[in-house]
Design an enzyme around this catalytic site. Sequence first.
Site, PDB file in Angstrom:
ATOM      1  N   LYS A 165       0.854  -1.188   0.000  1.00  0.00           N
ATOM      2  CA  LYS A 165       0.000   0.000   0.000  1.00  0.00           C
ATOM      3  C   LYS A 165       0.893   1.243   0.000  1.00  0.00           C
ATOM      4  CE  LYS A 165      -4.171  -1.849   0.338  1.00  0.00           C
ATOM      5  NZ  LYS A 165      -5.130  -1.725  -0.787  1.00  0.00           N
ATOM      6  N   ASP A 193      -0.062  -0.501  -4.675  1.00  0.00           N
ATOM      7  CA  ASP A 193      -1.473  -0.100  -4.709  1.00  0.00           C
ATOM      8  C   ASP A 193      -1.637   1.246  -4.017  1.00  0.00           C
ATOM      9  OD1 ASP A 193      -4.184   0.182  -4.761  1.00  0.00           O
ATOM     10  OD2 ASP A 193      -4.644  -1.644  -3.627  1.00  0.00           O
ATOM     11  N   GLU A 221      -1.334  -0.278  -9.106  1.00  0.00           N
ATOM     12  CA  GLU A 221      -2.795  -0.373  -9.027  1.00  0.00           C
ATOM     13  C   GLU A 221      -3.414   0.970  -8.627  1.00  0.00           C
ATOM     14  OE1 GLU A 221      -4.157  -4.008  -7.206  1.00  0.00           O
ATOM     15  OE2 GLU A 221      -5.762  -2.934  -6.187  1.00  0.00           O
ATOM     16  N   ASP A 246      -8.653  -0.562  -9.993  1.00  0.00           N
ATOM     17  CA  ASP A 246      -9.408  -1.243  -8.948  1.00  0.00           C
ATOM     18  C   ASP A 246     -10.691  -0.461  -8.679  1.00  0.00           C
ATOM     19  OD1 ASP A 246     -10.507  -2.380  -6.692  1.00  0.00           O
ATOM     20  OD2 ASP A 246      -8.720  -2.237  -5.448  1.00  0.00           O
ATOM     21  N   LYS A 270     -13.290  -7.670  -7.741  1.00  0.00           N
ATOM     22  CA  LYS A 270     -13.555  -8.176  -6.391  1.00  0.00           C
ATOM     23  C   LYS A 270     -15.002  -8.646  -6.335  1.00  0.00           C
ATOM     24  CE  LYS A 270     -10.201  -5.121  -4.232  1.00  0.00           C
ATOM     25  NZ  LYS A 270      -9.955  -3.943  -3.375  1.00  0.00           N
TER      26      LYS A 270
HETATM   27 MN    MN Z   1      -6.669  -1.904  -4.591  1.00  0.00          MN
END
Ligand code: MN
Length: 360
Positions: A165, A193, A221, A246, A270
């Site tokens: 992250k 991400d 991402e 995403d 997702k």
């Molecule tokens: Mn993500």
Amino acid sequence: MAAPFTIARLEAVAAPYPMRSAFTSAKRRSTVAENVLVTATLADGTVGYGEASAAEYVTGESEASVLGSVAAAAESVVGGDARHHREWTERLRLALPHAATARAAVEMALLDALTRELGIGLWHWFGGATTEVRTDLTIPIVAPTDAAATAREAAGRGFRSLKVKVGGPDPDADLERVLAIAGAAPAALLRLDANQAFTARAALAFTRDLLARGVRIELLEQPVPREDLEGLAAVTRMSPVPVFADEAVVNPGDAVQLVRRDAAHGINIKVAKAGLAGALEIIAIARASGLKLMLGCMLESLLGIGAALHLACGTGAFDYLDLDAHMLIGLEPTGRPFSQEGDRLRPDPEAVGIGWEPEG
Ligand code: MN
């Protein structure tokens, strides 16, 4: 007597999981996964389970809204036939147009019940493509020494890829953390991400800086805000690494917009965003358009991760897996609903449905 496949009841209860440690990204800080357990009961007593893990910044839902949405969904599907998947999926779409995660959990519970009644694993129902996939592990926004320790341990367990992250409040801390991870796990491929936190220019500069320092970046991402498809397309045109959307792709319509704008090299699907039927549609769009696919997760427990794993193994459609929420919560898979060896995840091959059972 009603036919065995008749949907008799649909219920939801809060099922929170305390996190092993706080999970911090550019968009959220969670200490408890505020999940909801959905139960679908067929007329002969067969029970299926689904799980919702709402991320308000992605779908606008919360634990409370999910509980209300499932109650609304019950009115539209109870009395129907669980085998008529296309019919009840459409009913759910109409009943819950703005509750993607609740809808996904209801689908999960109904498909679990249906495949149990049929006596097959959910991954068989999705196509039975493969028996095993390899996931990454996510390192949240933490101090560089903690990030390095997690990376070292994960590399020791056999993880080939780590998701990192980035996009925290301090750009220098981002850089320091990624370098600490790369130093601690030099063979690992890093999936950065940003959870929408960068500008296009900053995303490119950050990526190039890391590459120049020898960091192995597998992909980048959602570098920019979800509504900024122009910015995402600009990063995609100039990025030295593959760029994935995403938050910009919640449903199949978003995937079409992404393709039209040439805005990414791949999509992170997702279940909590698109549901299981929606995921199949996005897979079709991505395949026809030559886009890569990742399957990610929110903060689901073994149930929700298990369902995603059935989708991944059943379709064989995903180039990258990010099914790690159970590890972030601190849950150990013990064969049911799946087993884990290092970064390899495998659904129980003999299980019917998802293979998850409530404890006790
Ligand atoms: Mn993500």
